[in-house]
Design an enzyme around this catalytic site. Structure first.
Site, PDB file in Angstrom:
ATOM      1  N   ARG A  64       0.782  -1.128   0.108  1.00 39.07           N
ATOM      2  CA  ARG A  64       0.104  -0.071  -0.162  1.00 39.07           C
ATOM      3  C   ARG A  64       0.854   1.153   0.020  1.00 39.07           C
ATOM      4  O   ARG A  64       0.492   2.351   0.355  1.00 39.07           O
ATOM      5  CB  ARG A  64      -1.035   0.050   1.080  1.00 39.07           C
ATOM      6  CG  ARG A  64      -1.888  -1.196   1.194  1.00 39.07           C
ATOM      7  CD  ARG A  64      -3.029  -0.969   2.177  1.00 39.07           C
ATOM      8  NE  ARG A  64      -3.883  -1.947   2.177  1.00 39.07           N
ATOM      9  CZ  ARG A  64      -4.215  -3.101   2.666  1.00 39.07           C
ATOM     10  NH1 ARG A  64      -2.903  -3.007   3.912  1.00 39.07           N
ATOM     11  NH2 ARG A  64      -5.033  -3.970   2.641  1.00 39.07           N
ATOM     12  N   LYS A  68       3.699  11.540 -10.738  1.00 44.75           N
ATOM     13  CA  LYS A  68       2.839  10.424 -11.844  1.00 44.75           C
ATOM     14  C   LYS A  68       3.622   9.111 -12.055  1.00 44.75           C
ATOM     15  O   LYS A  68       4.899   9.094 -12.452  1.00 44.75           O
ATOM     16  CB  LYS A  68       2.545  11.053 -13.208  1.00 44.75           C
ATOM     17  CG  LYS A  68       1.421  12.106 -13.119  1.00 44.75           C
ATOM     18  CD  LYS A  68       1.181  12.526 -14.357  1.00 44.75           C
ATOM     19  CE  LYS A  68      -0.047  13.399 -14.490  1.00 44.75           C
ATOM     20  NZ  LYS A  68      -0.482  13.529 -16.023  1.00 44.75           N
ATOM     21  N   GLU A  90      10.403  18.304 -24.014  1.00 49.01           N
ATOM     22  CA  GLU A  90       9.632  18.679 -22.750  1.00 49.01           C
ATOM     23  C   GLU A  90      10.193  20.174 -22.291  1.00 49.01           C
ATOM     24  O   GLU A  90       9.303  20.864 -21.850  1.00 49.01           O
ATOM     25  CB  GLU A  90       9.906  17.763 -21.674  1.00 49.01           C
ATOM     26  CG  GLU A  90       9.447  16.329 -22.107  1.00 49.01           C
ATOM     27  CD  GLU A  90       7.818  16.352 -22.073  1.00 49.01           C
ATOM     28  OE1 GLU A  90       7.194  17.360 -21.636  1.00 49.01           O
ATOM     29  OE2 GLU A  90       7.221  15.211 -22.588  1.00 49.01           O
ATOM     30  N   LYS A 116       7.450  23.066 -13.292  1.00 51.89           N
ATOM     31  CA  LYS A 116       6.751  21.975 -12.917  1.00 51.89           C
ATOM     32  C   LYS A 116       6.519  21.813 -11.305  1.00 51.89           C
ATOM     33  O   LYS A 116       5.521  21.481 -11.066  1.00 51.89           O
ATOM     34  CB  LYS A 116       7.606  20.577 -13.385  1.00 51.89           C
ATOM     35  CG  LYS A 116       6.630  19.384 -12.977  1.00 51.89           C
ATOM     36  CD  LYS A 116       6.991  18.300 -13.891  1.00 51.89           C
ATOM     37  CE  LYS A 116       5.735  16.939 -14.019  1.00 51.89           C
ATOM     38  NZ  LYS A 116       6.122  16.065 -14.498  1.00 51.89           N
ATOM     39  N   GLU A 128      -3.946  16.786 -10.854  1.00 54.39           N
ATOM     40  CA  GLU A 128      -4.139  17.331 -12.192  1.00 54.39           C
ATOM     41  C   GLU A 128      -5.692  17.112 -12.231  1.00 54.39           C
ATOM     42  O   GLU A 128      -6.373  16.831 -13.303  1.00 54.39           O
ATOM     43  CB  GLU A 128      -3.716  16.128 -12.967  1.00 54.39           C
ATOM     44  CG  GLU A 128      -3.746  16.708 -14.605  1.00 54.39           C
ATOM     45  CD  GLU A 128      -3.212  15.686 -15.518  1.00 54.39           C
ATOM     46  OE1 GLU A 128      -3.761  15.396 -16.498  1.00 54.39           O
ATOM     47  OE2 GLU A 128      -1.994  15.142 -15.265  1.00 54.39           O
ATOM     48  N   ARG A 158      -2.630  21.577 -13.681  1.00 52.60           N
ATOM     49  CA  ARG A 158      -1.423  20.494 -13.901  1.00 52.60           C
ATOM     50  C   ARG A 158      -1.783  19.983 -15.344  1.00 52.60           C
ATOM     51  O   ARG A 158      -0.560  19.438 -15.922  1.00 52.60           O
ATOM     52  CB  ARG A 158      -1.463  19.542 -12.922  1.00 52.60           C
ATOM     53  CG  ARG A 158      -0.343  18.556 -13.137  1.00 52.60           C
ATOM     54  CD  ARG A 158       0.124  17.563 -11.894  1.00 52.60           C
ATOM     55  NE  ARG A 158       1.200  16.724 -12.346  1.00 52.60           N
ATOM     56  CZ  ARG A 158       1.682  15.894 -11.360  1.00 52.60           C
ATOM     57  NH1 ARG A 158       1.120  15.634 -10.022  1.00 52.60           N
ATOM     58  NH2 ARG A 158       2.687  14.825 -11.775  1.00 52.60           N
ATOM     59  N   ASN A 191       0.480  18.679 -20.161  1.00 53.57           N
ATOM     60  CA  ASN A 191      -0.007  17.682 -21.144  1.00 53.57           C
ATOM     61  C   ASN A 191       0.081  18.342 -22.770  1.00 53.57           C
ATOM     62  O   ASN A 191      -0.446  17.618 -23.465  1.00 53.57           O
ATOM     63  CB  ASN A 191      -1.137  16.843 -21.068  1.00 53.57           C
ATOM     64  CG  ASN A 191      -0.953  15.843 -19.742  1.00 53.57           C
ATOM     65  OD1 ASN A 191      -0.083  15.229 -19.536  1.00 53.57           O
ATOM     66  ND2 ASN A 191      -2.146  16.105 -18.858  1.00 53.57           N
ATOM     67  N   HIS A 219       0.697  16.071 -25.771  1.00 57.64           N
ATOM     68  CA  HIS A 219       0.620  14.721 -25.323  1.00 57.64           C
ATOM     69  C   HIS A 219      -0.429  13.899 -25.882  1.00 57.64           C
ATOM     70  O   HIS A 219      -0.362  12.744 -26.014  1.00 57.64           O
ATOM     71  CB  HIS A 219       0.865  14.441 -23.687  1.00 57.64           C
ATOM     72  CG  HIS A 219       2.207  14.941 -23.318  1.00 57.64           C
ATOM     73  ND1 HIS A 219       2.750  16.044 -23.285  1.00 57.64           N
ATOM     74  CD2 HIS A 219       2.907  14.074 -22.454  1.00 57.64           C
ATOM     75  CE1 HIS A 219       3.861  15.939 -22.863  1.00 57.64           C
ATOM     76  NE2 HIS A 219       4.092  14.846 -22.354  1.00 57.64           N
ATOM     77  N   HIS A 257       0.696  10.896 -27.668  1.00 53.26           N
ATOM     78  CA  HIS A 257       0.410   9.373 -27.031  1.00 53.26           C
ATOM     79  C   HIS A 257      -0.141   8.654 -28.431  1.00 53.26           C
ATOM     80  O   HIS A 257       0.209   7.375 -28.228  1.00 53.26           O
ATOM     81  CB  HIS A 257      -0.298   9.475 -25.803  1.00 53.26           C
ATOM     82  CG  HIS A 257       0.578   9.811 -24.459  1.00 53.26           C
ATOM     83  ND1 HIS A 257      -0.464  10.296 -23.676  1.00 53.26           N
ATOM     84  CD2 HIS A 257       1.548   9.890 -24.369  1.00 53.26           C
ATOM     85  CE1 HIS A 257       0.705  10.537 -22.505  1.00 53.26           C
ATOM     86  NE2 HIS A 257       1.574  10.459 -22.869  1.00 53.26           N
ATOM     87  N   HIS A 306       9.219   9.127 -26.898  1.00 52.75           N
ATOM     88  CA  HIS A 306       8.200  10.220 -26.319  1.00 52.75           C
ATOM     89  C   HIS A 306       8.366  11.557 -26.735  1.00 52.75           C
ATOM     90  O   HIS A 306       7.498  12.087 -27.161  1.00 52.75           O
ATOM     91  CB  HIS A 306       8.158   9.869 -24.799  1.00 52.75           C
ATOM     92  CG  HIS A 306       7.423  10.893 -24.110  1.00 52.75           C
ATOM     93  ND1 HIS A 306       5.749  10.430 -23.788  1.00 52.75           N
ATOM     94  CD2 HIS A 306       7.601  11.844 -23.415  1.00 52.75           C
ATOM     95  CE1 HIS A 306       5.214  11.555 -23.259  1.00 52.75           C
ATOM     96  NE2 HIS A 306       6.256  12.445 -22.934  1.00 52.75           N
TER      97      HIS A 306
END
Length: 373
Positions: free
Chosen positions: A120, A142, A184, A226, A236, A240, A244, A247, A251, A263
């Site tokens: 956990r 993330k 990025e 960031k 997000e 936030r 993206n 992206h 993606h 990427h």
């Protein structure tokens, strides 16, 4: 003169953590303060020969187990997740252990998801060795693995306890991997800082040459932007999502062609599609679109997307995590230094932008002479 160590704090109250940036950080001991006795290092077969011995030497006082995966996006998988869990359990790792990610974004994402879910949640540290991971995936918590039907569909938010960015690692990157990280960096200028974007235009040559001073500054500003965004919107819900930019399109490119597109390359092409969409609808100045394309080209990144059918684009983008009630929420630039989330369901508008940025050229041609495309 030695480049000074830079430190940035991701402000999350009791869960705040430092990002340290500078040369030679892998040589110090301890790597992080207050490490527990049991440590699992997750790395890959490309990074291990370069840095693993150095890191293990800094952890000589600890019980260290190493789990290596292969190199590449396909390694961020359920079978690898299962194998790492087997390693933790078979070595009787307790809940007070720590996991250290030593590698690029794939290693960091996979290791972070393991840390988020083992018993956990256990302590987690990032040592990103690629520029892309240093300025993006190692910061913000993330974590994810891929499913065969889409990228990052299985994941959790799990913040690291510290991020150590040794800029010396960048000297061993291939030209292609280094260039991917610059995509990025450009993203931060587009979404949040027009002055930084201008600085990147001025320093494009120095950045391509891997000038230590220039790249350290680029990493520092990128991480600062960031960190501020993550502190304001950790999970997000609002701001936030701006991270993206490019992206959703990127993606889709990655999912369609993992074998040929990295990427950063896919994000670069995705940012151009996003900017083109806004220029075509009169919401972004043509001069800003030109500057975005030009900077990406100067840095050796592709500004055109591969040929996919509209149905392929639809299928991949509809699986994006930002889709709500059939509407894709794109992050789109309104000016250099500004972006916003805009929901679109008119596929004709989207398709027009995609078609304007798609190329019939093979991928090697799109890479504009990258040294090892």
């Amino acid at each position: 003169m030695q480049t000074p160590i830079q430190q940035i704090t991701v402000g999350l109250g009791e869960r705040s953590y430092p990002i340290e940036i500078g040369p030679g950080l892998l040589q110090r001991s301890p790597l992080f303060p207050n490490l527990p006795q049991q440590i699992l290092i997750i790395t890959n077969t490309l990074i291990a020969p370069l840095y693993l011995a150095q890191v293990k030497q800094s952890l000589a006082a600890h019980q260290v187990v190493v789990h290596e995966i292969g190199d590449g996006e396909a390694e961020k998988s359920l079978p690898n997740y299962q194998a790492i869990m087997d390693t933790l359990i078979s070595h009787s790792f307790a809940r007070d252990c720590a996991i250290i990610a030593l590698g690029g974004g794939v290693v960091g994402d996979l290791a972070g998801f393991v840390a988020a879910t083992y018993q956990r949640g256990v302590t987690f540290y990032q040592i990103p060795t690629t520029l892309l991971a240093q300025v993006d995936s190692s910061v913000g918590g993330k974590t994810a693995i891929n499913h065969q039907l889409g990228k990052n569909l299985i994941g959790a938010f799990h913040q690291p306890h510290g991020v150590l960015i040794d800029t010396d690692c960048l000297q061993t990157l291939s030209a292609r991997d280094y260039t991917c990280g610059l995509a990025e960096v450009v993203k931060y200028g587009i979404i949040a800082d027009a002055d930084f974007f201008t600085w990147l235009e001025q320093q494009a040559g120095a950045l391509c040459a891997r000038d230590t001073s220039a790249i350290t500054q680029a990493i520092k500003v990128s991480c600062s932007i960031k960190a501020a965004i993550v502190a304001a919107d950790e999970t997000e819900q609002h701001q936030r999502a701006l991270l993206n930019l490019g992206h959703t399109f990127g993606h889709a490119i990655e999912a369609a062609d993992y074998q040929h597109w990295r990427h950063g390359e896919a994000v670069a092409a995705g940012m151009v599609i996003a900017a083109t969409l806004m220029e075509q609808t009169g919401q972004l100045a043509s001069t800003d679109l030109h500057r975005i394309r030009q900077l990406l080209q100067q840095l050796g990144l592709p500004v055109e997307a591969p040929q996919l059918t509209l149905q392929q684009w639809q299928d991949y983008m509809q699986r994006d995590k930002k889709v709500k009630a059939g509407v894709i929420r794109f992050i789109l630039p309104t000016a250099i230094g500004q972006a916003q989330m805009i929901g679109l369901s008119d596929w004709q508008v989207i398709a027009t932008a995609i078609n304007a940025c798609s190329s019939s050229q093979p991928f090697s041609k799109l890479m504009l002479g990258s040294a090892d495309a």
